[in-house]
Motif scaffolding. Structure first.
Motif, mmCIF file in Angstrom:
data_model
loop_
_atom_site.group_PDB
_atom_site.id
_atom_site.type_symbol
_atom_site.label_atom_id
_atom_site.label_comp_id
_atom_site.label_asym_id
_atom_site.label_seq_id
_atom_site.Cartn_x
_atom_site.Cartn_y
_atom_site.Cartn_z
ATOM 1 N N ILE A 70 -2.198 13.322 -8.328
ATOM 2 C CA ILE A 70 -3.271 13.512 -7.348
ATOM 3 C C ILE A 70 -4.131 12.253 -7.260
ATOM 4 O O ILE A 70 -4.491 11.803 -6.175
ATOM 5 C CB ILE A 70 -4.118 14.755 -7.711
ATOM 6 N N ARG A 71 -4.426 11.652 -8.395
ATOM 7 C CA ARG A 71 -5.219 10.413 -8.429
ATOM 8 C C ARG A 71 -4.506 9.303 -7.647
ATOM 9 O O ARG A 71 -5.110 8.592 -6.854
ATOM 10 C CB ARG A 71 -5.459 9.998 -9.884
ATOM 11 N N LYS A 72 -3.191 9.168 -7.847
ATOM 12 C CA LYS A 72 -2.413 8.155 -7.128
ATOM 13 C C LYS A 72 -2.460 8.412 -5.617
ATOM 14 O O LYS A 72 -2.559 7.484 -4.822
ATOM 15 C CB LYS A 72 -0.970 8.141 -7.617
ATOM 16 N N HIS A 73 -2.386 9.677 -5.231
ATOM 17 C CA HIS A 73 -2.447 10.025 -3.810
ATOM 18 C C HIS A 73 -3.805 9.636 -3.221
ATOM 19 O O HIS A 73 -3.875 9.025 -2.157
ATOM 20 C CB HIS A 73 -2.199 11.520 -3.610
ATOM 21 N N VAL A 74 -4.873 9.969 -3.929
ATOM 22 C CA VAL A 74 -6.220 9.639 -3.457
ATOM 23 C C VAL A 74 -6.374 8.123 -3.331
ATOM 24 O O VAL A 74 -6.891 7.621 -2.330
ATOM 25 C CB VAL A 74 -7.297 10.233 -4.396
ATOM 26 N N GLU A 75 -5.899 7.383 -4.318
ATOM 27 C CA GLU A 75 -5.985 5.923 -4.269
ATOM 28 C C GLU A 75 -5.206 5.365 -3.082
ATOM 29 O O GLU A 75 -5.668 4.441 -2.410
ATOM 30 C CB GLU A 75 -5.467 5.321 -5.574
ATOM 31 N N ALA A 76 -4.031 5.920 -2.805
ATOM 32 C CA ALA A 76 -3.222 5.451 -1.672
ATOM 33 C C ALA A 76 -3.909 5.730 -0.338
ATOM 34 O O ALA A 76 -3.901 4.879 0.560
ATOM 35 C CB ALA A 76 -1.845 6.113 -1.704
#
Length: 57
Positions: free
Chosen positions: A39-45
């Motif tokens: 989820i963190r990676k998605h938000v960063e992207a």
């Protein structure tokens, strides 16, 4: 579990079946059940894409 002194961010996903399928998908794709990292990676992207678009305008 967050580290001491860090803020906690939460979201709710009421669909248990979807959450279980997401868990399995993370396991299959990432080799891990660390959904928070996914989820963190998605938000960063999303933020990176937004910043890139914002620069262009």
């Amino acid at each position: 579990m967050p580290t001491p002194g860090s803020t906690q961010r939460k979201f709710r996903l009421a669909d248990d079946a979807l959450w279980a399928e997401y868990d399995q998908a993370c396991r299959d794709i990432n080799g891990s059940t660390d959904r928070s990292d996914d989820i963190r990676k998605h938000v960063e992207a999303v933020v990176a894409e937004w910043k890139q678009r914002h620069k262009m305008n």
